[in-house]
Design a protein around this motif. Sequence first.
Motif, PDB file in Angstrom:
ATOM      1  N   GLU A  11     -15.869   7.922  -6.906  1.00 41.35           N
ATOM      2  CA  GLU A  11     -14.621   8.424  -7.499  1.00 41.35           C
ATOM      3  C   GLU A  11     -13.571   7.327  -7.407  1.00 41.35           C
ATOM      4  OE1 GLU A  11     -13.442  12.753  -6.985  1.00 41.35           O
ATOM      5  OE2 GLU A  11     -14.689  12.439  -5.214  1.00 41.35           O
ATOM      6  N   ARG A  12     -12.797   7.186  -8.473  1.00 35.42           N
ATOM      7  CA  ARG A  12     -11.789   6.126  -8.524  1.00 35.42           C
ATOM      8  C   ARG A  12     -10.405   6.686  -8.202  1.00 35.42           C
ATOM      9  NH1 ARG A  12     -11.123   2.534 -13.881  1.00 35.42           N
ATOM     10  NH2 ARG A  12     -13.043   1.590 -13.050  1.00 35.42           N
ATOM     11  N   ILE A  13      -9.781   6.078  -7.206  1.00 32.21           N
ATOM     12  CA  ILE A  13      -8.387   6.390  -6.879  1.00 32.21           C
ATOM     13  C   ILE A  13      -7.529   5.222  -7.331  1.00 32.21           C
ATOM     14  CG2 ILE A  13      -6.729   6.894  -5.047  1.00 32.21           C
ATOM     15  CD1 ILE A  13      -9.051   7.983  -3.372  1.00 32.21           C
ATOM     16  N   VAL A  14      -6.653   5.464  -8.278  1.00 32.13           N
ATOM     17  CA  VAL A  14      -5.738   4.428  -8.765  1.00 32.13           C
ATOM     18  C   VAL A  14      -4.399   4.605  -8.055  1.00 32.13           C
ATOM     19  CG1 VAL A  14      -4.522   3.475 -10.753  1.00 32.13           C
ATOM     20  CG2 VAL A  14      -6.888   4.252 -10.997  1.00 32.13           C
ATOM     21  N   ILE A  15      -3.933   3.542  -7.411  1.00 30.05           N
ATOM     22  CA  ILE A  15      -2.654   3.546  -6.692  1.00 30.05           C
ATOM     23  C   ILE A  15      -1.690   2.643  -7.451  1.00 30.05           C
ATOM     24  CG2 ILE A  15      -1.492   3.080  -4.508  1.00 30.05           C
ATOM     25  CD1 ILE A  15      -4.315   3.253  -3.189  1.00 30.05           C
ATOM     26  N   VAL A  16      -0.574   3.187  -7.857  1.00 27.97           N
ATOM     27  CA  VAL A  16       0.435   2.407  -8.581  1.00 27.97           C
ATOM     28  C   VAL A  16       1.556   2.061  -7.609  1.00 27.97           C
ATOM     29  CG1 VAL A  16       1.940   2.267 -10.596  1.00 27.97           C
ATOM     30  CG2 VAL A  16      -0.132   3.689 -10.673  1.00 27.97           C
ATOM     31  N   GLY A  17       1.606   0.797  -7.196  1.00 29.69           N
ATOM     32  CA  GLY A  17       2.643   0.345  -6.277  1.00 29.69           C
ATOM     33  C   GLY A  17       2.076  -0.124  -4.956  1.00 29.69           C
ATOM     34  N   GLY A  18       2.408  -1.359  -4.572  1.00 27.09           N
ATOM     35  CA  GLY A  18       1.921  -1.939  -3.323  1.00 27.09           C
ATOM     36  C   GLY A  18       2.981  -2.018  -2.253  1.00 27.09           C
ATOM     37  N   GLY A  19       3.892  -1.033  -2.252  1.00 23.27           N
ATOM     38  CA  GLY A  19       4.910  -0.978  -1.203  1.00 23.27           C
ATOM     39  C   GLY A  19       4.363  -0.334   0.056  1.00 23.27           C
ATOM     40  N   PHE A  20       5.245   0.222   0.871  1.00 12.96           N
ATOM     41  CA  PHE A  20       4.821   0.795   2.151  1.00 12.96           C
ATOM     42  C   PHE A  20       3.813   1.923   1.972  1.00 12.96           C
ATOM     43  CE2 PHE A  20       8.991  -1.011   3.458  1.00 12.96           C
ATOM     44  CZ  PHE A  20       8.528  -1.831   4.478  1.00 12.96           C
ATOM     45  N   ALA A  21       4.077   2.835   1.042  1.00 14.21           N
ATOM     46  CA  ALA A  21       3.192   3.985   0.863  1.00 14.21           C
ATOM     47  C   ALA A  21       1.865   3.572   0.239  1.00 14.21           C
ATOM     48  CB  ALA A  21       3.879   5.036  -0.006  1.00 14.21           C
ATOM     49  N   GLY A  22       1.928   2.832  -0.866  1.00  7.91           N
ATOM     50  CA  GLY A  22       0.710   2.441  -1.563  1.00  7.91           C
ATOM     51  C   GLY A  22      -0.184   1.558  -0.722  1.00  7.91           C
ATOM     52  N   LEU A  23       0.415   0.634   0.013  1.00  9.52           N
ATOM     53  CA  LEU A  23      -0.377  -0.272   0.840  1.00  9.52           C
ATOM     54  C   LEU A  23      -1.021   0.469   2.013  1.00  9.52           C
ATOM     55  CD1 LEU A  23      -1.161  -3.264   1.013  1.00  9.52           C
ATOM     56  CD2 LEU A  23       0.738  -3.564   2.616  1.00  9.52           C
ATOM     57  N   MET A  24      -0.286   1.377   2.634  1.00 11.11           N
ATOM     58  CA  MET A  24      -0.851   2.159   3.729  1.00 11.11           C
ATOM     59  C   MET A  24      -2.036   2.985   3.245  1.00 11.11           C
ATOM     60  SD  MET A  24      -0.874   3.115   6.902  1.00 11.11           S
ATOM     61  CE  MET A  24       0.699   2.619   7.632  1.00 11.11           C
ATOM     62  N   LEU A  25      -1.889   3.619   2.079  1.00 12.36           N
ATOM     63  CA  LEU A  25      -2.970   4.428   1.518  1.00 12.36           C
ATOM     64  C   LEU A  25      -4.197   3.570   1.221  1.00 12.36           C
ATOM     65  CD1 LEU A  25      -4.050   7.092   0.294  1.00 12.36           C
ATOM     66  CD2 LEU A  25      -2.919   6.444  -1.848  1.00 12.36           C
ATOM     67  N   ALA A  26      -3.987   2.432   0.549  1.00 14.08           N
ATOM     68  CA  ALA A  26      -5.107   1.548   0.207  1.00 14.08           C
ATOM     69  C   ALA A  26      -5.784   0.999   1.459  1.00 14.08           C
ATOM     70  CB  ALA A  26      -4.610   0.397  -0.670  1.00 14.08           C
ATOM     71  N   LYS A  27      -4.982   0.665   2.465  1.00 11.41           N
ATOM     72  CA  LYS A  27      -5.521   0.137   3.727  1.00 11.41           C
ATOM     73  C   LYS A  27      -6.428   1.162   4.394  1.00 11.41           C
ATOM     74  CE  LYS A  27      -3.888  -1.142   8.350  1.00 11.41           C
ATOM     75  NZ  LYS A  27      -2.675  -1.266   9.212  1.00 11.41           N
ATOM     76  N   LYS A  28      -5.989   2.410   4.456  1.00  9.76           N
ATOM     77  CA  LYS A  28      -6.763   3.461   5.126  1.00  9.76           C
ATOM     78  C   LYS A  28      -8.015   3.847   4.342  1.00  9.76           C
ATOM     79  CE  LYS A  28      -3.999   4.048   8.653  1.00  9.76           C
ATOM     80  NZ  LYS A  28      -4.449   3.737  10.038  1.00  9.76           N
ATOM     81  N   LEU A  29      -7.992   3.625   3.020  1.00 11.30           N
ATOM     82  CA  LEU A  29      -9.139   4.001   2.181  1.00 11.30           C
ATOM     83  C   LEU A  29     -10.050   2.817   1.852  1.00 11.30           C
ATOM     84  CD1 LEU A  29      -7.446   6.432  -0.392  1.00 11.30           C
ATOM     85  CD2 LEU A  29      -8.921   7.051   1.543  1.00 11.30           C
ATOM     86  N   ALA A  30      -9.702   1.630   2.325  1.00 12.81           N
ATOM     87  CA  ALA A  30     -10.428   0.413   1.935  1.00 12.81           C
ATOM     88  C   ALA A  30     -11.914   0.480   2.271  1.00 12.81           C
ATOM     89  CB  ALA A  30      -9.787  -0.811   2.588  1.00 12.81           C
ATOM     90  N   LYS A  31     -12.258   1.149   3.353  1.00 17.05           N
ATOM     91  CA  LYS A  31     -13.663   1.232   3.767  1.00 17.05           C
ATOM     92  C   LYS A  31     -14.238   2.634   3.556  1.00 17.05           C
ATOM     93  CE  LYS A  31     -13.211  -2.507   7.141  1.00 17.05           C
ATOM     94  NZ  LYS A  31     -13.314  -2.906   8.569  1.00 17.05           N
ATOM     95  N   ALA A  32     -13.494   3.489   2.855  1.00 17.29           N
ATOM     96  CA  ALA A  32     -13.974   4.845   2.579  1.00 17.29           C
ATOM     97  C   ALA A  32     -14.883   4.828   1.350  1.00 17.29           C
ATOM     98  CB  ALA A  32     -12.794   5.781   2.352  1.00 17.29           C
ATOM     99  N   ASN A  33     -15.480   5.948   1.061  1.00 18.54           N
ATOM    100  CA  ASN A  33     -16.452   6.043  -0.027  1.00 18.54           C
ATOM    101  C   ASN A  33     -15.760   6.337  -1.366  1.00 18.54           C
ATOM    102  OD1 ASN A  33     -19.121   5.829  -0.873  1.00 18.54           O
ATOM    103  ND2 ASN A  33     -19.463   8.037  -0.733  1.00 18.54           N
TER     104      ASN A  33
END
Length: 432
Positions: A11-33
């Motif tokens: 499943e594709r999660i698209v995150i728009v914005g690499g600020g505090f919220a977007g980066l935290m989300l991407a960081k926590k999901l980087a190794k998820a499925n």
Amino acid sequence: MKINIVESNLERIVIVGGGFAGLMLAKKLAKANYQIVLLDKNNYHQFQPLFYQVAMAGLEPSSIAFPLRKFFQGNRNVFIRVTEVTAIEPENKRLQTPLGIVNYDHLVIATGADTNFFGNAALAAKALPMKSVSEALYLRNRILDDYEKTLSITDMEERQGYIDIVIVGGGPTGVEIAGSLAEMRKYILPKDYPEMNCEEIEIILIQSGDQLLKGMSDEAAKKALEFLQKLDVKVILNNRVTSYDGEIVTMKDGTTIRSRKVIWAAGIHGAIFKGFPADAIGPGNRLKIDHNCRVLGLENVYALGDVALMSGDEKFPEGHPQVAQVAMQMGKYLADAFIRKQKGKPVGTFAYRDLGSMATIGRNKAVVDLPWFSFQGFFAWLVWLFVHLFQLLGVRNKVMVFINWLWNYITYDQSLRLMIRPHVPPKEEKSE
């Protein structure tokens, strides 16, 4: 045309914005499925709380910016594209960008906020905002360039317009800029510009309300005012700027101030793009979300941070404060929710944990409000330094910022007062 991103059965999660919220989300999901696609108009994360120190020549831009690709090296399910999103097509589950179409299974809007000029076109055209590293650099150039010009101006009134600075907005950003400018006037400018009478420089902070630092304690607000007044900052309360033509600032009561530099720190509104239904957009141009951070009325679309407006919270009836802690906590919550959902586990609702707020007012002075008590002065300043240093991304950034702060503390002198202008290619002459 679609953006070239590897197709996957994830499943594709698209995150728009690499600020505090977007980066935290991407960081926590980087190794998820999941397959993570991060879209941002810059290829770096910007540490917004220290923009003003770049503008005041206290830090170099690279000290508060961190390359996104460096952060996700080795994470094969994370894809980064440098582009802006122009519109959402929720019925087709896709986004429009200048590079092409991006499809999504889940979409997270973490675009943050833009400067709010409250519909005043004249202010938007002439005032100086500070919502990005590039705007902070531009402000630094303007301040230094005007002081260079001042040395050649003999007319006193004209010279005053070049050296005086007006700051609009008495929140943390406005207060921190005012304090930093006052320190520069006292310790730096007399050494750099011995021909200039630096005592003539006026720094004026205008706040529409009856106190500074709205949202912080009365004790913090009063102490911030006291600190600024001791630094000879002129603070104007219960008044607001109604117009500015690049030379003259006009306030609601008819008072005028001559200044070529008006720094706008008076408000923000959500940075959203086209395609959202009108009933999903709330006050402040923020997207209305439920307690699971889902945008109301849209399927599989979420919003985090400054752009999100969660109503129904008794502690925050007008939505959560637009600060970094809210954004990071929302990003962490949503990442956990995605992981739990994929494992078939129940997902709770978002609950913001208020860790406190703080602002610094020049050298050795700050105000800190923690949930259980408030304090001000030198120790508060040390806490402010530690918290901001800890939150910076990258070991190099932490070390460079620490060295800069230590050097500035010992010598009373920043070393980054460079006017860096973009190169403009010469226009080709048309042959007759």
